[in-house]
Design a protein around this motif. Structure first.
Motif, mmCIF file in Angstrom:
data_model
loop_
_atom_site.group_PDB
_atom_site.id
_atom_site.type_symbol
_atom_site.label_atom_id
_atom_site.label_comp_id
_atom_site.label_asym_id
_atom_site.label_seq_id
_atom_site.Cartn_x
_atom_site.Cartn_y
_atom_site.Cartn_z
ATOM 1 N N ASN A 64 0.841 -1.196 -0.270
ATOM 2 C CA ASN A 64 0.205 0.067 0.198
ATOM 3 C C ASN A 64 0.670 1.217 0.125
ATOM 4 O O ASN A 64 0.535 1.907 0.791
ATOM 5 C CB ASN A 64 -0.681 -0.177 1.004
ATOM 6 N N LEU A 65 2.059 1.238 -1.043
ATOM 7 C CA LEU A 65 2.941 2.722 -1.123
ATOM 8 C C LEU A 65 2.711 2.917 -2.282
ATOM 9 O O LEU A 65 2.831 2.203 -2.890
ATOM 10 C CB LEU A 65 4.306 1.728 -0.914
ATOM 11 N N HIS A 66 2.828 4.130 -2.334
ATOM 12 C CA HIS A 66 3.112 5.292 -3.228
ATOM 13 C C HIS A 66 4.533 5.949 -3.686
ATOM 14 O O HIS A 66 5.072 6.357 -2.750
ATOM 15 C CB HIS A 66 2.256 6.062 -3.338
ATOM 16 N N ILE A 67 5.282 5.300 -4.993
ATOM 17 C CA ILE A 67 5.746 5.990 -5.126
ATOM 18 C C ILE A 67 6.676 7.183 -6.209
ATOM 19 O O ILE A 67 5.266 7.738 -6.814
ATOM 20 C CB ILE A 67 7.306 4.833 -5.304
ATOM 21 N N ALA A 68 8.230 7.694 -5.662
ATOM 22 C CA ALA A 68 7.981 8.913 -7.236
ATOM 23 C C ALA A 68 9.042 8.280 -8.242
ATOM 24 O O ALA A 68 9.717 7.498 -8.072
ATOM 25 C CB ALA A 68 9.105 10.089 -6.588
ATOM 26 N N LEU A 69 8.027 7.858 -9.452
ATOM 27 C CA LEU A 69 8.466 7.404 -10.929
ATOM 28 C C LEU A 69 9.457 8.805 -11.630
ATOM 29 O O LEU A 69 8.448 9.695 -11.707
ATOM 30 C CB LEU A 69 7.520 5.929 -11.299
ATOM 31 N N PHE A 70 10.891 8.478 -11.843
ATOM 32 C CA PHE A 70 11.277 9.561 -12.571
ATOM 33 C C PHE A 70 11.609 9.115 -14.288
ATOM 34 O O PHE A 70 12.552 8.197 -14.253
ATOM 35 C CB PHE A 70 13.261 9.433 -11.962
ATOM 36 N N VAL A 71 10.604 9.473 -14.641
ATOM 37 C CA VAL A 71 10.609 9.053 -16.301
ATOM 38 C C VAL A 71 11.837 10.209 -16.738
ATOM 39 O O VAL A 71 12.198 11.199 -16.842
ATOM 40 C CB VAL A 71 9.275 9.350 -16.941
ATOM 41 N N GLU A 90 -2.295 4.776 -13.463
ATOM 42 C CA GLU A 90 -3.747 4.226 -12.704
ATOM 43 C C GLU A 90 -3.764 3.819 -11.865
ATOM 44 O O GLU A 90 -4.091 3.549 -10.784
ATOM 45 C CB GLU A 90 -3.808 3.357 -13.773
ATOM 46 N N ALA A 91 -2.082 3.954 -10.576
ATOM 47 C CA ALA A 91 -2.101 2.689 -9.843
ATOM 48 C C ALA A 91 -1.581 3.850 -9.161
ATOM 49 O O ALA A 91 -1.305 4.094 -7.547
ATOM 50 C CB ALA A 91 -0.453 1.611 -9.457
ATOM 51 N N GLU A 92 -1.586 5.403 -9.385
ATOM 52 C CA GLU A 92 -1.412 6.567 -8.488
ATOM 53 C C GLU A 92 -0.388 6.752 -7.657
ATOM 54 O O GLU A 92 0.115 7.816 -7.367
ATOM 55 C CB GLU A 92 -2.444 6.230 -6.871
#
Length: 311
Positions: A64-71, A90-92
């Protein structure tokens, strides 16, 4: 009067003697957020990108963790790349800017104009996603080799409404992945678990180092940001990594919550600029030269250890 004063004093003493003894306050539990660089539709010949991507997302959902994705745009500038980013959106998870071409801003061959144009080129690829977030992470964590480059780009980020997606806990997970895949290329049936064990041990070691350094520099706990990469090793062993940190007393928090902390607004005046934010803040003081190596993390530090283990 004297009798009343005596009784009041006696009552106070009795009350004080019957108060429960308070246990010492529990130490603050260290907090850590996960950040991930370089999502890609080409990882290695040993795993399909869709399988790796699904494994990573499933693990994060489990926790139940939301991360930062660096693209980094060049790795996802395709229809499959859009599919990949759509799944993270979509997974926030936060969708953040990591430049288009992954230039090293500390290179004399890369001017401010080169780097700024590449940063701007990346935004249209990610700005339409619902969870697009104006955080920029410098490739290689290199923030400029001259005062002019460093300060001009910082001014551009401010003008564009961006914060810096600083790393506090840097590591070399990418190198462990390179070594594991090199082994699998030679021995397709090789056991990958020793590489997973090494990854866990390596990350815990670096986390302990940077946490203590932060305490010594700042005098208090901060929310930490761990850098990992969109790689096969993490698709296989991210759950083990997260469990190990939890077992060691770390508390996983969402990336947005970590980046809201004032420490991530700091702008160390170091040259060459960059590395872990904690490393740079320590370097800026001039008091920790005996504990700082440059670069902060690199394959050269892990190679002899992995060689000795036969990995």
């Amino acid at each position: 009067m004297r009798r009343r004063e005596f009784l009041r004093g006696f009552s106070s003493l009795v009350a004080a003697s019957t108060l429960p003894t308070l246990a010492p306050a529990a130490p603050e539990r260290p907090r850590i957020a996960l950040t991930m660089d370089d999502p890609a539709t080409s990882l290695s010949r040993n795993i399909a990108w869709r399988d790796a991507n699904r494994a990573l997302l499933d693990t994060l959902q489990k926790w139940n963790l939301h991360i930062a994705l660096f693209v980094c745009g060049m790795r996802v500038d395709s229809e499959p790349g859009k599919e990949l980013l759509r799944q993270w959106d979509e997974a926030e998870h936060l969708i953040c800017n990591h430049s288009y071409s992954h230039f090293n801003f500390n290179s004399e061959k890369k001017s401010y104009d080169d780097f700024a144009a590449d940063f701007e080129r990346n935004e249209p690829l990610i700005a339409h996603y619902r969870h697009f977030t104006r955080l920029f992470r410098y490739p290689f964590l290199k923030e400029g080799d001259t005062t002019e480059k460093r300060d001009r780009f910082r001014a551009l980020l401010k003008q564009k409404g961006y914060g810096v997606g600083h790393v506090t806990i840097d590591a070399s997970d990418w190198y462990v992945d390179d070594r594991m895949n090199a082994r699998l290329d030679q021995q397709p049936a090789a056991n990958t678990e020793p590489y997973g064990d090494y990854l866990v041990s390596h990350l815990l070691d670096r986390a302990a180092f940077y946490r203590q350094l932060a305490l010594d520099v700042l005098g208090h706990e901060i929310p930490h940001t761990l850098l990992l990469h969109h790689r096969m090793i993490n698709a296989l062993y991210l759950d083990d990594v997260m469990s190990a940190f939890s077992d060691k007393g770390w508390q996983w928090i969402d990336a947005r919550r970590a980046f809201d902390d004032p420490v991530f607004k700091r702008q160390p005046q170091t040259l060459p600029a960059g590395e872990s934010l904690v490393w740079a803040l320590a370097k800026e003081t001039g008091r920790f030269e005996d504990r700082l190596r440059y670069p902060g993390e690199d394959d050269s530090y892990e190679k002899p250890k992995m060689d000795a283990l036969g990995l």
